[in-house]
Write an enzyme that holds these catalytic residues in place. Sequence first.
Site, PDB file in Angstrom:
ATOM      1  N   SER A  13       0.845  -1.194   0.000  1.00 57.89           N
ATOM      2  CA  SER A  13       0.000   0.000   0.000  1.00 57.89           C
ATOM      3  C   SER A  13       0.879   1.242   0.000  1.00 57.89           C
ATOM      4  CB  SER A  13      -0.901   0.015   1.231  1.00 57.89           C
ATOM      5  OG  SER A  13      -1.483   1.301   1.350  1.00 57.89           O
ATOM      6  N   HIS A  38      -1.287  -1.191  -4.329  1.00 60.27           N
ATOM      7  CA  HIS A  38      -2.536  -0.768  -3.684  1.00 60.27           C
ATOM      8  C   HIS A  38      -2.513   0.744  -3.469  1.00 60.27           C
ATOM      9  CE1 HIS A  38      -6.096  -1.481  -1.157  1.00 60.27           C
ATOM     10  NE2 HIS A  38      -5.582  -0.632  -0.280  1.00 60.27           N
ATOM     11  N   ASP A  40      -4.604   3.955  -1.925  1.00 59.56           N
ATOM     12  CA  ASP A  40      -5.669   4.356  -1.003  1.00 59.56           C
ATOM     13  C   ASP A  40      -6.102   5.789  -1.281  1.00 59.56           C
ATOM     14  OD1 ASP A  40      -5.989   2.061   0.839  1.00 59.56           O
ATOM     15  OD2 ASP A  40      -3.863   2.419   1.212  1.00 59.56           O
ATOM     16  N   MET A  42      -8.486   8.794  -0.318  1.00 65.15           N
ATOM     17  CA  MET A  42      -9.262   9.258   0.845  1.00 65.15           C
ATOM     18  C   MET A  42      -9.657  10.717   0.660  1.00 65.15           C
ATOM     19  SD  MET A  42      -6.976   7.671   3.923  1.00 65.15           S
ATOM     20  CE  MET A  42      -6.309   6.011   3.856  1.00 65.15           C
ATOM     21  N   HIS A  71      -8.372   1.561  -4.020  1.00 63.39           N
ATOM     22  CA  HIS A  71      -9.293   1.436  -2.882  1.00 63.39           C
ATOM     23  C   HIS A  71      -9.890   2.816  -2.620  1.00 63.39           C
ATOM     24  CE1 HIS A  71      -9.523   0.491   1.756  1.00 63.39           C
ATOM     25  NE2 HIS A  71     -10.704   0.799   1.241  1.00 63.39           N
ATOM     26  N   MET A  73     -11.995   5.399  -0.738  1.00 65.11           N
ATOM     27  CA  MET A  73     -12.619   5.740   0.546  1.00 65.11           C
ATOM     28  C   MET A  73     -13.141   7.160   0.406  1.00 65.11           C
ATOM     29  SD  MET A  73      -9.660   3.979   2.897  1.00 65.11           S
ATOM     30  CE  MET A  73      -8.525   3.910   1.530  1.00 65.11           C
ATOM     31  N   MET A 142     -11.452  -5.189   5.736  1.00 63.54           N
ATOM     32  CA  MET A 142     -10.648  -4.251   6.517  1.00 63.54           C
ATOM     33  C   MET A 142     -10.382  -4.860   7.896  1.00 63.54           C
ATOM     34  SD  MET A 142     -10.130  -1.693   4.488  1.00 63.54           S
ATOM     35  CE  MET A 142      -9.093  -0.858   5.700  1.00 63.54           C
ATOM     36  N   GLY A 149      -2.613   4.312   7.978  1.00 63.13           N
ATOM     37  CA  GLY A 149      -1.727   3.161   8.034  1.00 63.13           C
ATOM     38  C   GLY A 149      -1.214   2.978   9.449  1.00 63.13           C
ATOM     39  N   ASP A 180      -6.848  -6.055   4.316  1.00 61.88           N
ATOM     40  CA  ASP A 180      -6.225  -4.729   4.347  1.00 61.88           C
ATOM     41  C   ASP A 180      -6.192  -4.185   5.774  1.00 61.88           C
ATOM     42  OD1 ASP A 180      -5.191  -2.276   3.652  1.00 61.88           O
ATOM     43  OD2 ASP A 180      -7.002  -1.547   2.654  1.00 61.88           O
TER      44      ASP A 180
HETATM   45  C1  DX5 Z   1      -6.194   2.087   5.487  1.00 66.24           C
HETATM   46  C2  DX5 Z   1      -5.753   1.604   4.132  1.00 66.24           C
HETATM   47  C3  DX5 Z   1      -4.697   0.564   4.140  1.00 66.24           C
HETATM   48  C4  DX5 Z   1      -3.401   1.000   4.787  1.00 66.24           C
HETATM   49  C5  DX5 Z   1      -2.819  -0.201   5.468  1.00 66.24           C
HETATM   50  O1  DX5 Z   1      -7.341   2.859   5.333  1.00 66.24           O
HETATM   51  O2  DX5 Z   1      -6.861   1.078   3.433  1.00 66.24           O
HETATM   52  O3  DX5 Z   1      -4.461   0.117   2.806  1.00 66.24           O
HETATM   53  O4  DX5 Z   1      -2.447   1.480   3.889  1.00 66.24           O
HETATM   54  O5  DX5 Z   1      -1.693   0.199   6.176  1.00 66.24           O
HETATM   55  P1  DX5 Z   1      -0.966  -0.798   7.170  1.00 66.24           P
HETATM   56  O6  DX5 Z   1      -0.504  -1.968   6.355  1.00 66.24           O
HETATM   57  O7  DX5 Z   1       0.167   0.025   7.698  1.00 66.24           O
HETATM   58  O8  DX5 Z   1      -1.957  -1.203   8.216  1.00 66.24           O
HETATM   59 ZN    ZN Z   2      -6.467   0.202   1.441  1.00 57.20          ZN
END
Ligand code: DX5
Ligand code: ZN
Length: 234
Positions: A13, A38, A40, A42, A71, A73, A142, A149, A180
């Site tokens: 990610s 991946h 993310d 947001m 992904h 969000m 999730m 992260g 994830d």
């Molecule tokens: C959180 C993201 C994840 C995030 C995971 O909203 O969807 O993809 O990057 O990070 P780690 O692996 O550090 O938990």
């Molecule tokens: Zn993600």
Amino acid sequence: MNASSTRLLIAPSLLAADFARLAEETKAVEAAGADWLHLDVMDGHFVPNITFGPLVVKALRKHTTMPMDVHLMIAPVDPYIAAFAEAGADNISVHPESGPHLHRTLQLIRSLGKKAGVVLNPATPVEAIVHVMDLLDIIMVMTVNPGFGGQAFIASQLRKIATLRRMIDETGRDIILQIDGGITPATAPQVLEMGADCLIAGTAVFGAPDYAKAISALRVARPKEQPEFAVNAG
Ligand code: DX5
Ligand code: ZN
């Protein structure tokens, strides 16, 4: 052959990468053996954090041949699906809570020639997707609350993963089961035992000094065919 008998996929990610060097970071994880990238997205509304949009996805597209696993969000999500498809996303995954018509959203993603995914938050029940299984290429569980992260793995999701493995196998279709959040060499074996196909990892890859070693550390032995495990765990 269903997805449970194919190779484990590792999807670093980018959220945990150096945002000043996204192209280099992308190339580095590809060279280190990553399968998917991946991304993310947001919006500071659906989740309490803001990252990037389709322009960044488009800019990175020319720096990698890895499938780009986007992904989303963001809410509302439908008005932005086409922009991410045009930017070069291969997989587009959405949360059921990010729009009023999940079935329509998945149809839209498929109509643009992309793999369609749905993402289940820790509190979202598996029942949310029972009636859209025929439109799914990916189910993402999730194991943290979305937005950041580096959070701790939520172990209560293991039963959900096992239940989803069984639901996917009952369809006889190659739906990829992704996990994830909070994935580390310690938690990876737990989710693999429940039947995961793809591990998303931010901190465990980009936070490590050696990306190749970090990815290898997640490629732990994967249980072969174990038809009974899902029944016991689910
Ligand atoms: C959180 C993201 C994840 C995030 C995971 O909203 O969807 O993809 O990057 O990070 P780690 O692996 O550090 O938990
Ligand atoms: Zn993600």
